[in-house]
Scaffold this motif. Sequence first.
Motif, mmCIF file in Angstrom:
data_model
loop_
_atom_site.group_PDB
_atom_site.id
_atom_site.type_symbol
_atom_site.label_atom_id
_atom_site.label_comp_id
_atom_site.label_asym_id
_atom_site.label_seq_id
_atom_site.Cartn_x
_atom_site.Cartn_y
_atom_site.Cartn_z
ATOM 1 N N ILE A 59 0.829 -1.200 0.000
ATOM 2 C CA ILE A 59 0.000 0.000 0.000
ATOM 3 C C ILE A 59 0.869 1.258 0.000
ATOM 4 C CG2 ILE A 59 -1.634 1.359 1.392
ATOM 5 C CD1 ILE A 59 -2.894 -1.377 2.205
ATOM 6 N N ASN A 60 1.906 1.254 0.833
ATOM 7 C CA ASN A 60 2.787 2.431 0.893
ATOM 8 C C ASN A 60 3.483 2.688 -0.427
ATOM 9 O OD1 ASN A 60 2.490 3.543 3.484
ATOM 10 N ND2 ASN A 60 3.498 1.729 4.333
ATOM 11 N N TRP A 61 4.038 1.630 -0.996
ATOM 12 C CA TRP A 61 4.732 1.814 -2.265
ATOM 13 C C TRP A 61 3.768 2.327 -3.337
ATOM 14 C CZ3 TRP A 61 9.514 2.605 -2.504
ATOM 15 C CH2 TRP A 61 10.473 1.851 -1.796
ATOM 16 N N LEU A 62 2.613 1.655 -3.429
ATOM 17 C CA LEU A 62 1.668 2.054 -4.480
ATOM 18 C C LEU A 62 1.296 3.521 -4.317
ATOM 19 C CD1 LEU A 62 -0.725 -1.023 -4.705
ATOM 20 C CD2 LEU A 62 0.922 -0.253 -6.428
ATOM 21 N N GLU A 98 -6.128 0.383 -3.624
ATOM 22 C CA GLU A 98 -4.942 1.200 -3.904
ATOM 23 C C GLU A 98 -4.383 0.841 -5.286
ATOM 24 O OE1 GLU A 98 -2.661 4.252 -3.288
ATOM 25 O OE2 GLU A 98 -3.774 3.624 -1.506
ATOM 26 N N TYR A 99 -4.410 -0.456 -5.589
ATOM 27 C CA TYR A 99 -3.843 -0.909 -6.864
ATOM 28 C C TYR A 99 -4.681 -0.400 -8.036
ATOM 29 C CZ TYR A 99 -1.036 -3.796 -9.947
ATOM 30 O OH TYR A 99 -0.150 -4.212 -10.914
ATOM 31 N N LEU A 100 -6.003 -0.469 -7.891
ATOM 32 C CA LEU A 100 -6.876 0.039 -8.957
ATOM 33 C C LEU A 100 -6.608 1.527 -9.189
ATOM 34 C CD1 LEU A 100 -10.262 -1.772 -8.133
ATOM 35 C CD2 LEU A 100 -8.706 -2.276 -10.016
ATOM 36 N N GLY A 101 -6.433 2.254 -8.084
ATOM 37 C CA GLY A 101 -6.114 3.678 -8.215
ATOM 38 C C GLY A 101 -4.796 3.888 -8.948
ATOM 39 N N PHE A 102 -3.804 3.058 -8.592
ATOM 40 C CA PHE A 102 -2.489 3.153 -9.244
ATOM 41 C C PHE A 102 -2.615 2.889 -10.754
ATOM 42 C CE2 PHE A 102 0.896 0.273 -10.822
ATOM 43 C CZ PHE A 102 1.877 1.226 -11.065
ATOM 44 N N LEU A 103 -3.362 1.827 -11.119
ATOM 45 C CA LEU A 103 -3.524 1.500 -12.547
ATOM 46 C C LEU A 103 -4.122 2.673 -13.312
ATOM 47 C CD1 LEU A 103 -4.975 -2.129 -12.889
ATOM 48 C CD2 LEU A 103 -2.741 -1.297 -13.647
ATOM 49 N N GLY A 104 -5.167 3.263 -12.730
ATOM 50 C CA GLY A 104 -5.823 4.397 -13.376
ATOM 51 C C GLY A 104 -4.838 5.535 -13.601
ATOM 52 N N CYS A 156 -11.031 -8.068 -11.512
ATOM 53 C CA CYS A 156 -10.400 -7.907 -12.830
ATOM 54 C C CYS A 156 -11.270 -7.033 -13.738
ATOM 55 C CB CYS A 156 -10.255 -9.254 -13.526
ATOM 56 S SG CYS A 156 -8.998 -10.256 -12.808
ATOM 57 N N HIS A 157 -12.563 -7.292 -13.705
ATOM 58 C CA HIS A 157 -13.448 -6.501 -14.570
ATOM 59 C C HIS A 157 -13.498 -5.048 -14.103
ATOM 60 C CE1 HIS A 157 -14.590 -9.798 -17.113
ATOM 61 N NE2 HIS A 157 -14.798 -10.543 -16.041
ATOM 62 N N ARG A 158 -13.424 -4.829 -12.801
ATOM 63 C CA ARG A 158 -13.338 -3.442 -12.319
ATOM 64 C C ARG A 158 -12.062 -2.781 -12.836
ATOM 65 N NH1 ARG A 158 -13.497 -2.571 -6.149
ATOM 66 N NH2 ARG A 158 -13.122 -0.417 -6.805
ATOM 67 N N ALA A 159 -10.973 -3.540 -12.813
ATOM 68 C CA ALA A 159 -9.691 -2.995 -13.280
ATOM 69 C C ALA A 159 -9.787 -2.612 -14.757
ATOM 70 C CB ALA A 159 -8.580 -4.021 -13.058
ATOM 71 N N LEU A 160 -10.372 -3.511 -15.562
ATOM 72 C CA LEU A 160 -10.517 -3.208 -16.988
ATOM 73 C C LEU A 160 -11.388 -1.976 -17.202
ATOM 74 C CD1 LEU A 160 -11.062 -6.348 -19.262
ATOM 75 C CD2 LEU A 160 -9.358 -4.547 -19.473
ATOM 76 N N GLN A 161 -12.464 -1.887 -16.444
ATOM 77 C CA GLN A 161 -13.351 -0.730 -16.582
ATOM 78 C C GLN A 161 -12.635 0.557 -16.183
ATOM 79 O OE1 GLN A 161 -16.441 -3.211 -14.591
ATOM 80 N NE2 GLN A 161 -17.871 -1.770 -15.511
ATOM 81 N N THR A 162 -11.805 0.468 -15.137
ATOM 82 C CA THR A 162 -11.032 1.640 -14.695
ATOM 83 C C THR A 162 -10.121 2.113 -15.822
ATOM 84 O OG1 THR A 162 -11.034 0.745 -12.448
ATOM 85 C CG2 THR A 162 -9.432 2.483 -12.929
ATOM 86 N N VAL A 163 -9.375 1.149 -16.390
ATOM 87 C CA VAL A 163 -8.448 1.500 -17.474
ATOM 88 C C VAL A 163 -9.210 2.106 -18.647
ATOM 89 C CG1 VAL A 163 -6.828 0.549 -19.158
ATOM 90 C CG2 VAL A 163 -6.731 -0.218 -16.775
ATOM 91 N N ALA A 164 -10.341 1.472 -18.995
ATOM 92 C CA ALA A 164 -11.104 1.953 -20.156
ATOM 93 C C ALA A 164 -11.654 3.364 -19.915
ATOM 94 C CB ALA A 164 -12.247 0.984 -20.471
ATOM 95 N N ARG A 165 -11.973 3.679 -18.638
ATOM 96 C CA ARG A 165 -12.464 5.021 -18.329
ATOM 97 C C ARG A 165 -11.385 6.066 -18.600
ATOM 98 N NH1 ARG A 165 -15.068 3.393 -13.951
ATOM 99 N NH2 ARG A 165 -13.377 3.935 -12.532
ATOM 100 N N TYR A 166 -10.145 5.727 -18.241
ATOM 101 C CA TYR A 166 -9.051 6.690 -18.433
ATOM 102 C C TYR A 166 -8.534 6.728 -19.863
ATOM 103 C CZ TYR A 166 -8.666 7.384 -13.392
ATOM 104 O OH TYR A 166 -8.924 7.716 -12.091
ATOM 105 N N VAL A 167 -8.576 5.583 -20.554
ATOM 106 C CA VAL A 167 -8.028 5.523 -21.922
ATOM 107 C C VAL A 167 -9.111 5.023 -22.877
ATOM 108 C CG1 VAL A 167 -6.163 4.640 -23.372
ATOM 109 C CG2 VAL A 167 -5.806 4.907 -20.902
ATOM 110 N N PRO A 168 -9.736 5.951 -23.590
ATOM 111 C CA PRO A 168 -10.864 5.566 -24.454
ATOM 112 C C PRO A 168 -10.492 4.574 -25.550
ATOM 113 C CG PRO A 168 -10.762 7.958 -24.166
ATOM 114 C CD PRO A 168 -9.507 7.398 -23.568
ATOM 115 N N SER A 169 -9.213 4.509 -25.939
ATOM 116 C CA SER A 169 -8.857 3.571 -27.021
ATOM 117 C C SER A 169 -8.629 2.150 -26.501
ATOM 118 C CB SER A 169 -7.606 4.061 -27.741
ATOM 119 O OG SER A 169 -6.537 4.138 -26.811
#
Length: 618
Positions: A59-62, A98-104, A156-169
Motif C-alpha cells: 500500500i505504501n509503495w503504491l 490502492e492498486y486500482l487507483g495506481f492503474l488508473g 479484474c473486470h473493475r480494473a478493466l473498466q477503470t483502465v477503459a475510463r481513463y483511456v478511451p482507445s
Amino acid sequence: GAATMLGGDEFISSPPRKTVRFGGTLTDILLKYEKGETADFELLKHQLSDPDIKDAQIINWLHEFRASVAYLTKELEQLVSILLKLPWLRRSREVVEEYLGFLGNLVSAQTVHLRPCLRMIVLQFVPPRITIREDDVDISDSDDDDENLSENFNTCHRALQTVARYVPSTPQFLMPILVENFPFINKSERTLECYVHNLLRVTVYLPTLRLQILELIIEKLLKLDVSTPQQDIEDAEETANNSDSEEKSTEEGLFDMEEDEERKGNKVVSSSSERMAHPLAERLDILMTILFSYIKDVCHVDGKLDINNTKDLYRDLVSVFDKLILPTHASCHVQYFMFYICSFKLGLAEAFLDHLWKKLHDPNNPSVIRQTAGSYIGSFLARAKFIPVVTVKACLDLLVNWMHKYIDNQDTGANAYCDVALHGPFYSTCQAVFYTLIFRHKQLLDGNLRKGLSYLQSLNFERIVMCQLNPLKICIPSVVNLFAAITRKYQLVFCYTIIERNNRQFIPVVRSGTGGDLVQTCTNPLDSFFPFDPYVLKRSKKTIDPFYQFWEELSAEDLENLKKPIKRGTSEDEDDDFLKGETPQNDGVVGIAPNSYESNTRSPASSIGSPPDCYVPY
C-alpha cells in the motif's frame, strides 16, 4: 487499518503512513537512478519482487508510485513490469483499492504501459496455475480451490473498466490481447470455462467489442465441434456406458462423489452422469451451456424479453453465422445458437428464414453457400417446434414457386439434365421441401383434410418430380423414400417408377486412387447435411430439447398405412393413425428417418431421433 474508515476518494487522496525505510522517497530513488546511482533502485526492485511482501508495504509503495507516475516513462518499463506482477488480487481490500487507483493513474499518465496493463488483467481471466509435486514430477494445473475466484474475476473486470475510463482507445488494444490469450482447446475444462465466461462479461461494459468477442468464441467452439464428429461422441458414450456397468468399484464411486461436491460451487459442471465421455465434447458442452445462458441473459431483463436487446444481439449473431457457420461444413452443435435465439420470438425465426432465403436464391452467391442455406431452411422448418404451420406454408410457397420458375427456365435447352454441379441450389431446395413435408405433413393436413390436400396438390409436386432435372436421383435416399411414401398415400404424385429407373441407372462414380486401386467418391454434396440433426451434448441439450421436433419412428403399422393410398372419397374425420397425433411406439419399429449420416452403418439405438434408412417397398 485506518484506511478502511475512509471512503474511496478520501482514501485515494489521504497521505501515506510513514514507515522507516532505506533510500528516502521514491522520487529520490528515481532521480538518483536517472543520474546513474542504481543501488537504491536495485533494492527497490528487490523489495517489490519479494514474495513475502506485506500488505502495508504494498500500500505504501503504491501510494508513492501513484504520486510519481510522471517518472514511469518507457525507460522504466522493467520496473513497471515488476509492479504489474505484484500479487495484488489475492490481498486485502485496501491493497486492491490502492492498486486500482495506481492503474488508473499509470495508464492516464503513460499510455505506453497500456498494453502490459491490459495483458496483466487478461492473464487473470483463468484460475491461477499451481505446481504440484507428485512422485518427483511437477504437475501444473489450475488452482480450483480458490474460493475467492469469482471475487477476483469481479475485481479484474473493475480494473478493466477503470483502465477503459481513463483511456478511451482501450477496446482496440484489448482485442488482440484477448485473442492471443485464448486458452488452447485441450486446456482444462475449468480454464476454458472461466476464460469464455470472462470474455462474455467484457461485452457487457465494452459493447463495441461484442461482435468481435462473439466471433472469437464461436470460432473456437467451431474448432472443437468440427474436431469431434458425432459418431466419435456416441462411440465414447457407448464405451463409457459399457465399462461403467461392468466395473464400478466402490472406491471409485466415493471419489466421484467428493469431486462432484467440490465442483458444485459457481460452476456449470454438475453430476458425473452429465459429463460427456469424450473430453472435447465435454468442453464443447460446458461452453455451449455458457453461450446459451449468455444469450438468454442479454435478451431478458427481469425475466421479460427485451425486444431491443434481442434484436441487437440477433444482428450480431447472424453476422457471425454468415461469416463462420455457413461456410463451415460438418459442425453439429455450434449452429444451435441461432436456433436458440430464434425461439424467443416468432419474428426472429421469420427474419432468419428470410435471411437464408435471400442467400439461397441469390445467383451471385457461391453455389455451395446457396446449397447450405437450403439445408438450413429445410432443417429449421422441420425441427423448430416454435415455427407454426402458417410460417411453414409461407416458406413452402416461396420455395416451391422458385422451383417451378427454375424448371421453366432450365428444363429445356442445353442444361436440362440431372447434374449437381449445374443445379446444386435447385436440388438443395427440393430436398429442403421434401424434408419439410416429411416432418410437417401431419400438421399441414390437420384439422381439415380436404383443405390440406388441396393445398398440397397446389404445390404440383408431380411436375417437380417428373422434370428432366430429376431431383429424386440427387436427394438423399432416406428423404426420397419417405417423400415417395407420403405423396403416394395422399395421391399427390407416384414417385416409384422414377425411383426404379434411377436405381437401375445408378452406378457409383469411381476414380483411380494412388496405386491404381479404385476409390469410391462421394459425389453428392447434399449427402450429409441437416444442420439441426439431433443435438447430443447432455447439459446444453436441455436448453434445446423443449423446442425440438424429434423424429417419431414409424411402426410397422404406419408403414402398412403408408402403403395404402387414402381413397379420394374418405370422409375427413375417419380415424387415420398416420394423420393424427404421435405414431404408436410399438415393438415392430422400423426406423426410416431422414438423417445426415451414412445411415445404414448406424444402429438405431445410438442415434436417438434419426434412425437409419430403410427402403419402403411398394
